[in-house]
Each structure stands twice: as structure tokens, then as C-alpha cells.
Design a protein around this motif. Structure first.
Motif, PDB file in Angstrom:
ATOM      1  N   GLU A 174       0.843  -1.199   0.000  1.00  0.00           N
ATOM      2  CA  GLU A 174       0.000   0.000   0.000  1.00  0.00           C
ATOM      3  C   GLU A 174       0.880   1.251   0.000  1.00  0.00           C
ATOM      4  O   GLU A 174       0.654   2.191  -0.766  1.00  0.00           O
ATOM      5  CB  GLU A 174      -0.903  -0.030   1.229  1.00  0.00           C
ATOM      6  CG  GLU A 174      -2.064   0.950   1.156  1.00  0.00           C
ATOM      7  CD  GLU A 174      -3.104   0.689   2.242  1.00  0.00           C
ATOM      8  OE1 GLU A 174      -3.947   1.587   2.430  1.00  0.00           O
ATOM      9  OE2 GLU A 174      -3.074  -0.370   2.893  1.00  0.00           O
ATOM     10  N   SER A 175       1.894   1.260   0.845  1.00  0.00           N
ATOM     11  CA  SER A 175       2.809   2.394   0.920  1.00  0.00           C
ATOM     12  C   SER A 175       3.598   2.559  -0.378  1.00  0.00           C
ATOM     13  O   SER A 175       3.855   3.683  -0.823  1.00  0.00           O
ATOM     14  CB  SER A 175       3.769   2.202   2.094  1.00  0.00           C
ATOM     15  OG  SER A 175       4.696   3.258   2.169  1.00  0.00           O
ATOM     16  N   GLN A 176       3.963   1.447  -0.982  1.00  0.00           N
ATOM     17  CA  GLN A 176       4.716   1.462  -2.237  1.00  0.00           C
ATOM     18  C   GLN A 176       4.009   2.301  -3.299  1.00  0.00           C
ATOM     19  O   GLN A 176       4.615   3.159  -3.950  1.00  0.00           O
ATOM     20  CB  GLN A 176       4.864   0.019  -2.719  1.00  0.00           C
ATOM     21  CG  GLN A 176       5.253  -0.170  -4.168  1.00  0.00           C
ATOM     22  CD  GLN A 176       5.230  -1.645  -4.543  1.00  0.00           C
ATOM     23  OE1 GLN A 176       6.101  -2.386  -4.125  1.00  0.00           O
ATOM     24  NE2 GLN A 176       4.239  -2.067  -5.310  1.00  0.00           N
ATOM     25  N   PHE A 177       2.723   2.064  -3.465  1.00  0.00           N
ATOM     26  CA  PHE A 177       1.986   2.795  -4.499  1.00  0.00           C
ATOM     27  C   PHE A 177       1.610   4.209  -4.055  1.00  0.00           C
ATOM     28  O   PHE A 177       1.493   5.118  -4.888  1.00  0.00           O
ATOM     29  CB  PHE A 177       0.748   1.999  -4.925  1.00  0.00           C
ATOM     30  CG  PHE A 177       1.084   0.800  -5.773  1.00  0.00           C
ATOM     31  CD1 PHE A 177       1.590   0.960  -7.051  1.00  0.00           C
ATOM     32  CD2 PHE A 177       0.943  -0.481  -5.275  1.00  0.00           C
ATOM     33  CE1 PHE A 177       1.922  -0.142  -7.837  1.00  0.00           C
ATOM     34  CE2 PHE A 177       1.273  -1.597  -6.046  1.00  0.00           C
ATOM     35  CZ  PHE A 177       1.765  -1.420  -7.336  1.00  0.00           C
ATOM     36  N   THR A 178       1.453   4.403  -2.739  1.00  0.00           N
ATOM     37  CA  THR A 178       1.192   5.753  -2.234  1.00  0.00           C
ATOM     38  C   THR A 178       2.331   6.693  -2.610  1.00  0.00           C
ATOM     39  O   THR A 178       2.105   7.874  -2.910  1.00  0.00           O
ATOM     40  CB  THR A 178       1.023   5.721  -0.704  1.00  0.00           C
ATOM     41  OG1 THR A 178      -0.130   4.942  -0.381  1.00  0.00           O
ATOM     42  CG2 THR A 178       0.863   7.122  -0.132  1.00  0.00           C
ATOM     43  N   GLN A 179       3.565   6.172  -2.612  1.00  0.00           N
ATOM     44  CA  GLN A 179       4.733   6.986  -2.945  1.00  0.00           C
ATOM     45  C   GLN A 179       4.663   7.587  -4.342  1.00  0.00           C
ATOM     46  O   GLN A 179       5.279   8.612  -4.612  1.00  0.00           O
ATOM     47  CB  GLN A 179       6.020   6.162  -2.813  1.00  0.00           C
ATOM     48  CG  GLN A 179       6.359   5.729  -1.405  1.00  0.00           C
ATOM     49  CD  GLN A 179       6.549   6.904  -0.463  1.00  0.00           C
ATOM     50  OE1 GLN A 179       7.170   7.905  -0.813  1.00  0.00           O
ATOM     51  NE2 GLN A 179       6.010   6.780   0.743  1.00  0.00           N
ATOM     52  N   VAL A 180       3.927   6.928  -5.230  1.00  0.00           N
ATOM     53  CA  VAL A 180       3.827   7.436  -6.612  1.00  0.00           C
ATOM     54  C   VAL A 180       2.417   7.931  -6.925  1.00  0.00           C
ATOM     55  O   VAL A 180       2.038   8.083  -8.082  1.00  0.00           O
ATOM     56  CB  VAL A 180       4.272   6.359  -7.627  1.00  0.00           C
ATOM     57  CG1 VAL A 180       5.755   6.076  -7.472  1.00  0.00           C
ATOM     58  CG2 VAL A 180       3.457   5.076  -7.490  1.00  0.00           C
ATOM     59  N   GLY A 181       1.621   8.183  -5.868  1.00  0.00           N
ATOM     60  CA  GLY A 181       0.290   8.763  -6.061  1.00  0.00           C
ATOM     61  C   GLY A 181      -0.721   7.820  -6.671  1.00  0.00           C
ATOM     62  O   GLY A 181      -1.664   8.263  -7.345  1.00  0.00           O
ATOM     63  N   ALA A 182      -0.565   6.513  -6.422  1.00  0.00           N
ATOM     64  CA  ALA A 182      -1.476   5.528  -7.007  1.00  0.00           C
ATOM     65  C   ALA A 182      -2.346   4.903  -5.922  1.00  0.00           C
ATOM     66  O   ALA A 182      -1.827   4.316  -4.969  1.00  0.00           O
ATOM     67  CB  ALA A 182      -0.677   4.443  -7.723  1.00  0.00           C
ATOM     68  N   PRO A 183      -3.676   4.986  -6.049  1.00  0.00           N
ATOM     69  CA  PRO A 183      -4.570   4.316  -5.087  1.00  0.00           C
ATOM     70  C   PRO A 183      -4.450   2.794  -5.224  1.00  0.00           C
ATOM     71  O   PRO A 183      -3.958   2.289  -6.235  1.00  0.00           O
ATOM     72  CB  PRO A 183      -5.970   4.789  -5.512  1.00  0.00           C
ATOM     73  CG  PRO A 183      -5.749   5.924  -6.451  1.00  0.00           C
ATOM     74  CD  PRO A 183      -4.410   5.723  -7.082  1.00  0.00           C
TER      75      PRO A 183
END
Length: 330
Positions: A174-183
Motif C-alpha cells: 500500500e505504501s509502495q503505491f502511495t509513494q507514486v500517487g497511485a490508489p
């Protein structure tokens, strides 16, 4: 003076010789088909054990969740209702957060780096990290390195902004994709194809073999060969059961597991490369190969995830993973 053998003593000796010990029974349960690398590995383990430890150990293999399902197999292991499992690493997060190191994005350069880490001290340490929970790790079995698929070409981190990705339940992912603005949406693996087809999610992360077997490439026009994380299994046993096996027999079993692990991992990598080629030939997806500069941009964008989870994974474990990468680049 010659020793005297009494009739009673002779009968007792003959009776003790005639009574054979019951073989140790190992129930090996897994949730995949027998024709997958993991399924074939279970059958090879059974074959080798029964060749080399005939009469001493008996192996029963239960594929496709025929004995225990995905949701309750670890409880069954704790209760010694099953003695061998090979769940995905994500299943162990409730027992130890250290295995999250394999989910950290762009930490490992490639599968060879993963192999080096798993064979060295810190990787072996993780196999023993759950023994207080009565779970002993015996080996790592590969599924493969994960690739990013999407409805949009992903060359740089900013390209993923606004795309909703399917993930397994994992705080790291979840954090991985949050870093690139992806839900993100947590969706069971069996529902991923339908979710991509309907547009519920627009992207996913999977090894080549998963993408091909579930036909995800037919609904994902772009696949970035990111190799950004590893989807692995851990072969585990009930700790009290495993260390209750006589030392000589357990040593033989450990040698067999080493042989089987080599074959499982070889077959998994072979399957991934074959399925990558099948996807390329199908022509439904463009395969994007990142340049070293593009890959480094992804790594830098997601490095904060390493820092976020360092307190629970351990700085020493993350450093050990980085070390195998540095040695490769020299």
C-alpha cells in the motif's frame, strides 16, 4: 564361562526385533495445482523421501486445498494437523514483520540478488524468526519477480499517478503505491482478471507466470519489466514436530529439501521466462524494458518505503539486502 541365554530372554529379544517402529507421517498440504512448480516440488519431495527413507517416513500430498484452505492452513500447522506447508511470504506478516523485506520495492536488483540474500546469514535468520509461534522455515521457494502491468505505459514513477492498482493485503505494498500517487484495492487473486477487465482497477503487480496463466496480458496493454519485488513461498513445518524427528532422519530430510528447492526454483524461473515469451508473441501487451536511469528513478521514488518499515524489518536486514546488490554491481 559361556553366557547363558534363557528361553524368556530369547523370546523377548525376538519380539523386540520383530516389532517395527511406525513410520513418521508428513502431511504436505498446498493450495495450487500439481502441475505448477510448487505442486511438482511437493510430489518430488514425496518421491525422494519414499525412495531414501522407505519404512521410516511416509509423505501424503494434498494439492488444491483438498485438506486445508488458504485461510486456515497455518492454524492447522500450529495444531500439527498438517506438517508441511508452502504459503506465500505475505501470509507470515502476522507472525513476523521481518519477511516484509521481500516486498520492499526495488530493494533487490534481480532474482540472483534475492538468491544470494536468502542463502546468507540474514536470509537464513528469517527462516527461524517464527519459532516462538511454533513455525520453522525450511526453505524459500520462488514464484518469481514481480512486474508492473497497467492500462498506461509506466516508464517513470510519475506515470503511475492516479492509476488504481490491485494489491495483496500488505502495508508495504500500500505504501509502495502511495509513494507514486497511485490508489490501491485489496482484491483476492482469483478476482484480479475480472477486476482488470471491468476497470475496477487499472494495474497490478505479478510474476510473468501469474500474468500469463490468468490471461491478465489480454486486459493490460502495457507491462513494465520492473522486477521490483519478489513473490515467494516459504516451506514451513511445525517446530515441535520437526525437531522431534530423530536427528539422522531429519538430516536426510533437510538434504532432500535442498534438492527439491533447487528444482522448484529452477522450474519457476524457466516458467516465468517461457511465459514472458508467450506474452511477447501474443502481441496484446507492450513489454517495456527500463533503462538503468529509469530503474534508478523508481528506486529513489520508493526508497522512503524502506525507511518507513526499517523499524519493524530491521536496519541490519535491509542493509544485508543492499549489500548483495552492491557486490553484483562491482
Amino acid at each position: 564361562m559361556k553366557p547363558i541365554i534363557t528361553l524368556a530372554g530369547l523370546v523377548l529379544a525376538l519380539t523386540a526385533t520383530a516389532v517395527e517402529a511406525e513410520p513418521i507421517v508428513i502431511k504436505f498440504s498446498h493450495v495450487v495445482a500439481e502441475d505448477t512448480p510448487k505442486g511438482k516440488g511437493a510430489l518430488l519431495f514425496k518421491k525422494l523421501v519414499e525412495e531414501r527413507l522407505a519404512g521410516q517416513v511416509s509423505v501424503e500430498v494434498y494439492p488444491n486445498s483438498t485438506l486445508f484452505g488458504d485461510a486456515n492452513e497455518l492454524d492447522a500447522l500450529a495444531n500439527n494437523e498438517v506438517q508441511l506447508l508452502a504459503p506465500s511470504l505475505a501470509k507470515f506478516e502476522k507472525y513476523t514483520k521481518q519477511v516484509q523485506v521481500f516486498d520492499l520495492p526495488f530493494l533487490f536488483d534481480d532474482l540472483e540478488a534475492v538468491n544470494r540474500f536468502q542463502k546468507r546469514a540474514k536470509g537464513r535468520q528469517l527462516l527461524r524468526s517464527m519459532e516462538k509461534e511454533n513455525i520453522t522455515g525450511l526453505a524459500y521457494w520462488h514464484n518469481g519477480m514481480k512486474q508492473l502491468s497497467s492500462t498506461k505505459a509506466l516508464l517513470l514513477p510519475g506515470d503511475a499517478t492516479g492509476i488504481t492498482f490491485r494489491i495483496q493485503p500488505s502495508a508495504v505494498l500500500e505504501s509502495q503505491f502511495t509513494q507514486v500517487g497511485a490508489p490501491t484495492k485489496k482484491i483476492p487473486f482469483s478476482e484480479v482478471y475480472a477486476s482488470l477487465q471491468s476497470g475496477t482497477v487499472q494495474g497490478a503487480e505479478n510474476p510473468w507466470s501469474n500474468i500469463y496463466s490468468k490471461k491478465m496480458h489480454t486486459v493490460q496493454p502495457y507491462i513494465t519489466e520492473s522486477n521490483h519485488g519478489v513473490l515467494d513461498y516459504m516451506l514451513v513445518s511445525n517446530t515441535r514436530f520437526w525437531f522431534g524427528i530423530p536427528h539422522r532422519v531429519r538430516t536426510e530430510l533437510e538434504g532432500i529439501i535442498d534438492e527439491v528447492t533447487f528444482e522448484v526454483n529452477r522450474a519457476a524461473e524457466e516458467a516465468n521466462q517461457a511465459d514472458r515469451e508467450r506474452i511477447r508473441k501474443a502481441g496484446t501487451s507492450e513489454i517495456i524494458e527500463l533503462t538503468p536511469e529509469q530503474r534508478e528513478a523508481w528506486r529513489e521514488a520508493m526508497r522512503p518505503v524502506w525507511q518507513e518499515f526499517e523499524p519493524v524489518i530491521g536496519a541490519d536486514i535491509i542493509k544485508a539486502a543492499q549489500t548483495v546488490n552492491r557486490k553484483q554491481r562491482q
